[in-house]
Design a protein around this motif. Sequence first.
Motif, PDB file in Angstrom:
ATOM      1  N   LEU A   1     -27.215  38.228 -53.962  1.00  0.00           N
ATOM      2  CA  LEU A   1     -27.350  36.928 -53.309  1.00  0.00           C
ATOM      3  C   LEU A   1     -26.098  36.602 -52.496  1.00  0.00           C
ATOM      4  O   LEU A   1     -26.184  36.217 -51.325  1.00  0.00           O
ATOM      5  CB  LEU A   1     -27.606  35.849 -54.368  1.00  0.00           C
ATOM      6  CG  LEU A   1     -27.771  34.423 -53.889  1.00  0.00           C
ATOM      7  CD1 LEU A   1     -29.071  34.284 -53.119  1.00  0.00           C
ATOM      8  CD2 LEU A   1     -27.763  33.475 -55.072  1.00  0.00           C
ATOM      9  N   LEU A   2     -24.932  36.780 -53.104  1.00  0.00           N
ATOM     10  CA  LEU A   2     -23.681  36.524 -52.387  1.00  0.00           C
ATOM     11  C   LEU A   2     -23.505  37.486 -51.217  1.00  0.00           C
ATOM     12  O   LEU A   2     -22.988  37.105 -50.159  1.00  0.00           O
ATOM     13  CB  LEU A   2     -22.496  36.624 -53.348  1.00  0.00           C
ATOM     14  CG  LEU A   2     -22.400  35.495 -54.374  1.00  0.00           C
ATOM     15  CD1 LEU A   2     -21.408  35.858 -55.478  1.00  0.00           C
ATOM     16  CD2 LEU A   2     -22.032  34.182 -53.712  1.00  0.00           C
ATOM     17  N   HIS A   3     -23.935  38.729 -51.394  1.00  0.00           N
ATOM     18  CA  HIS A   3     -23.857  39.726 -50.319  1.00  0.00           C
ATOM     19  C   HIS A   3     -24.675  39.259 -49.116  1.00  0.00           C
ATOM     20  O   HIS A   3     -24.190  39.254 -47.978  1.00  0.00           O
ATOM     21  CB  HIS A   3     -24.357  41.065 -50.842  1.00  0.00           C
ATOM     22  CG  HIS A   3     -24.111  42.218 -49.918  1.00  0.00           C
ATOM     23  ND1 HIS A   3     -24.395  43.502 -50.282  1.00  0.00           N
ATOM     24  CD2 HIS A   3     -23.636  42.296 -48.654  1.00  0.00           C
ATOM     25  CE1 HIS A   3     -24.082  44.316 -49.283  1.00  0.00           C
ATOM     26  NE2 HIS A   3     -23.635  43.610 -48.288  1.00  0.00           N
ATOM     27  N   TYR A   4     -25.915  38.848 -49.365  1.00  0.00           N
ATOM     28  CA  TYR A   4     -26.768  38.375 -48.267  1.00  0.00           C
ATOM     29  C   TYR A   4     -26.173  37.136 -47.600  1.00  0.00           C
ATOM     30  O   TYR A   4     -26.210  37.011 -46.372  1.00  0.00           O
ATOM     31  CB  TYR A   4     -28.185  38.086 -48.746  1.00  0.00           C
ATOM     32  CG  TYR A   4     -28.942  39.312 -49.170  1.00  0.00           C
ATOM     33  CD1 TYR A   4     -28.915  40.488 -48.428  1.00  0.00           C
ATOM     34  CD2 TYR A   4     -29.689  39.311 -50.340  1.00  0.00           C
ATOM     35  CE1 TYR A   4     -29.606  41.617 -48.828  1.00  0.00           C
ATOM     36  CE2 TYR A   4     -30.391  40.446 -50.750  1.00  0.00           C
ATOM     37  CZ  TYR A   4     -30.339  41.591 -49.991  1.00  0.00           C
ATOM     38  OH  TYR A   4     -31.022  42.704 -50.394  1.00  0.00           O
TER      39      TYR A   4
ATOM     40  N   ARG B   1     -23.211  34.722 -42.940  1.00  0.00           N
ATOM     41  CA  ARG B   1     -21.993  34.092 -42.420  1.00  0.00           C
ATOM     42  C   ARG B   1     -21.337  34.999 -41.368  1.00  0.00           C
ATOM     43  O   ARG B   1     -20.838  34.521 -40.360  1.00  0.00           O
ATOM     44  CB  ARG B   1     -20.988  33.797 -43.531  1.00  0.00           C
ATOM     45  CG  ARG B   1     -21.424  32.794 -44.562  1.00  0.00           C
ATOM     46  CD  ARG B   1     -21.700  31.424 -43.995  1.00  0.00           C
ATOM     47  NE  ARG B   1     -22.012  30.448 -45.013  1.00  0.00           N
ATOM     48  CZ  ARG B   1     -23.182  30.335 -45.625  1.00  0.00           C
ATOM     49  NH1 ARG B   1     -24.169  31.150 -45.339  1.00  0.00           N
ATOM     50  NH2 ARG B   1     -23.384  29.389 -46.517  1.00  0.00           N
ATOM     51  N   TYR B   2     -21.375  36.297 -41.629  1.00  0.00           N
ATOM     52  CA  TYR B   2     -20.789  37.249 -40.676  1.00  0.00           C
ATOM     53  C   TYR B   2     -21.521  37.171 -39.338  1.00  0.00           C
ATOM     54  O   TYR B   2     -20.900  37.101 -38.284  1.00  0.00           O
ATOM     55  CB  TYR B   2     -20.852  38.668 -41.248  1.00  0.00           C
ATOM     56  CG  TYR B   2     -20.074  39.665 -40.440  1.00  0.00           C
ATOM     57  CD1 TYR B   2     -18.708  39.835 -40.654  1.00  0.00           C
ATOM     58  CD2 TYR B   2     -20.678  40.412 -39.446  1.00  0.00           C
ATOM     59  CE1 TYR B   2     -17.979  40.735 -39.897  1.00  0.00           C
ATOM     60  CE2 TYR B   2     -19.953  41.321 -38.687  1.00  0.00           C
ATOM     61  CZ  TYR B   2     -18.601  41.475 -38.917  1.00  0.00           C
ATOM     62  OH  TYR B   2     -17.881  42.347 -38.159  1.00  0.00           O
TER      63      TYR B   2
ATOM     64  N   VAL C   1     -16.156  37.267 -45.670  1.00  0.00           N
ATOM     65  CA  VAL C   1     -15.344  38.166 -46.489  1.00  0.00           C
ATOM     66  C   VAL C   1     -15.140  37.581 -47.884  1.00  0.00           C
ATOM     67  O   VAL C   1     -15.213  38.308 -48.881  1.00  0.00           O
ATOM     68  CB  VAL C   1     -13.995  38.481 -45.797  1.00  0.00           C
ATOM     69  CG1 VAL C   1     -13.044  39.224 -46.726  1.00  0.00           C
ATOM     70  CG2 VAL C   1     -14.247  39.299 -44.540  1.00  0.00           C
ATOM     71  N   ARG C   2     -14.912  36.276 -47.978  1.00  0.00           N
ATOM     72  CA  ARG C   2     -14.765  35.645 -49.305  1.00  0.00           C
ATOM     73  C   ARG C   2     -16.027  35.847 -50.141  1.00  0.00           C
ATOM     74  O   ARG C   2     -15.953  36.161 -51.332  1.00  0.00           O
ATOM     75  CB  ARG C   2     -14.437  34.163 -49.158  1.00  0.00           C
ATOM     76  CG  ARG C   2     -12.969  33.898 -48.892  1.00  0.00           C
ATOM     77  CD  ARG C   2     -12.605  32.432 -49.037  1.00  0.00           C
ATOM     78  NE  ARG C   2     -13.310  31.546 -48.119  1.00  0.00           N
ATOM     79  CZ  ARG C   2     -12.975  31.340 -46.845  1.00  0.00           C
ATOM     80  NH1 ARG C   2     -11.949  31.976 -46.328  1.00  0.00           N
ATOM     81  NH2 ARG C   2     -13.661  30.523 -46.091  1.00  0.00           N
ATOM     82  N   LEU C   3     -17.190  35.667 -49.525  1.00  0.00           N
ATOM     83  CA  LEU C   3     -18.445  35.851 -50.255  1.00  0.00           C
ATOM     84  C   LEU C   3     -18.638  37.304 -50.686  1.00  0.00           C
ATOM     85  O   LEU C   3     -19.086  37.573 -51.813  1.00  0.00           O
ATOM     86  CB  LEU C   3     -19.631  35.383 -49.406  1.00  0.00           C
ATOM     87  CG  LEU C   3     -19.771  33.869 -49.260  1.00  0.00           C
ATOM     88  CD1 LEU C   3     -20.723  33.529 -48.112  1.00  0.00           C
ATOM     89  CD2 LEU C   3     -20.238  33.242 -50.555  1.00  0.00           C
ATOM     90  N   LEU C   4     -18.300  38.243 -49.803  1.00  0.00           N
ATOM     91  CA  LEU C   4     -18.448  39.663 -50.144  1.00  0.00           C
ATOM     92  C   LEU C   4     -17.515  40.045 -51.282  1.00  0.00           C
ATOM     93  O   LEU C   4     -17.911  40.766 -52.212  1.00  0.00           O
ATOM     94  CB  LEU C   4     -18.186  40.541 -48.919  1.00  0.00           C
ATOM     95  CG  LEU C   4     -19.175  40.392 -47.765  1.00  0.00           C
ATOM     96  CD1 LEU C   4     -18.720  41.209 -46.565  1.00  0.00           C
ATOM     97  CD2 LEU C   4     -20.579  40.769 -48.173  1.00  0.00           C
TER      98      LEU C   4
ATOM     99  N   VAL D   1     -17.355  47.504 -42.435  1.00  0.00           N
ATOM    100  CA  VAL D   1     -17.768  47.118 -41.083  1.00  0.00           C
ATOM    101  C   VAL D   1     -16.885  45.969 -40.581  1.00  0.00           C
ATOM    102  O   VAL D   1     -16.456  45.953 -39.426  1.00  0.00           O
ATOM    103  CB  VAL D   1     -19.265  46.749 -41.040  1.00  0.00           C
ATOM    104  CG1 VAL D   1     -19.638  46.092 -39.719  1.00  0.00           C
ATOM    105  CG2 VAL D   1     -20.114  47.990 -41.290  1.00  0.00           C
ATOM    106  N   TYR D   2     -16.576  45.023 -41.461  1.00  0.00           N
ATOM    107  CA  TYR D   2     -15.681  43.929 -41.083  1.00  0.00           C
ATOM    108  C   TYR D   2     -14.309  44.481 -40.682  1.00  0.00           C
ATOM    109  O   TYR D   2     -13.770  44.140 -39.623  1.00  0.00           O
ATOM    110  CB  TYR D   2     -15.541  42.924 -42.228  1.00  0.00           C
ATOM    111  CG  TYR D   2     -14.374  41.985 -42.031  1.00  0.00           C
ATOM    112  CD1 TYR D   2     -14.449  40.942 -41.112  1.00  0.00           C
ATOM    113  CD2 TYR D   2     -13.182  42.158 -42.738  1.00  0.00           C
ATOM    114  CE1 TYR D   2     -13.367  40.095 -40.912  1.00  0.00           C
ATOM    115  CE2 TYR D   2     -12.104  41.317 -42.541  1.00  0.00           C
ATOM    116  CZ  TYR D   2     -12.196  40.291 -41.631  1.00  0.00           C
ATOM    117  OH  TYR D   2     -11.124  39.458 -41.417  1.00  0.00           O
TER     118      TYR D   2
END
Length: 158
Positions: A38-41, A46-47, A56-59, A82-83
């Motif tokens: 969920l956080l990844h999505y 956000r990206y 990045v914080r969520l990832l 990728v970021y």
Amino acid sequence: NHDQSDGVSKANRLFRDAAEHIQAHANEPGMGEIRAKLLHYQGLIRYKQGLYGQAVRLLKEAQTYCDPDGLEAARLLDSLAVYFEQIGNFQRASQLLHDSLETKQKAGPEFELAITCQILGRLYLLMDQLEEAGFYIEQARGICAWLEDTKRYASLYN
């Protein structure tokens, strides 16, 4: 675009609902992995919105909820790579992708390896390291040919 903002608003509502459900069942087996996904999505959205710091914080938060040797952890490494590629930190991106590849070799299905190899190939092309780029692109093509993934194979061929 109005349709796009409506889609993001709807996704955010669904994320909130899912987060409430996860919180209510936090102690059940497997909820950490679900929270990580969920956080990844959310981070990916956000990206795409250009909110890179939030993404990045969520990832990174997602990494705390999943098995570090599992497939979701490797996917998160791909996304973070990728970021770092986009901001020009090729060394960090390369390390993350190699870590992802190592994890996927143990935990993931073959098509997941192809994805990471493709990203690595692209990264090495950007770094003008053509031998390494060719190696990873060929790895990805070989996996795609074996899996009969013609769409990714064609993309790699181009």
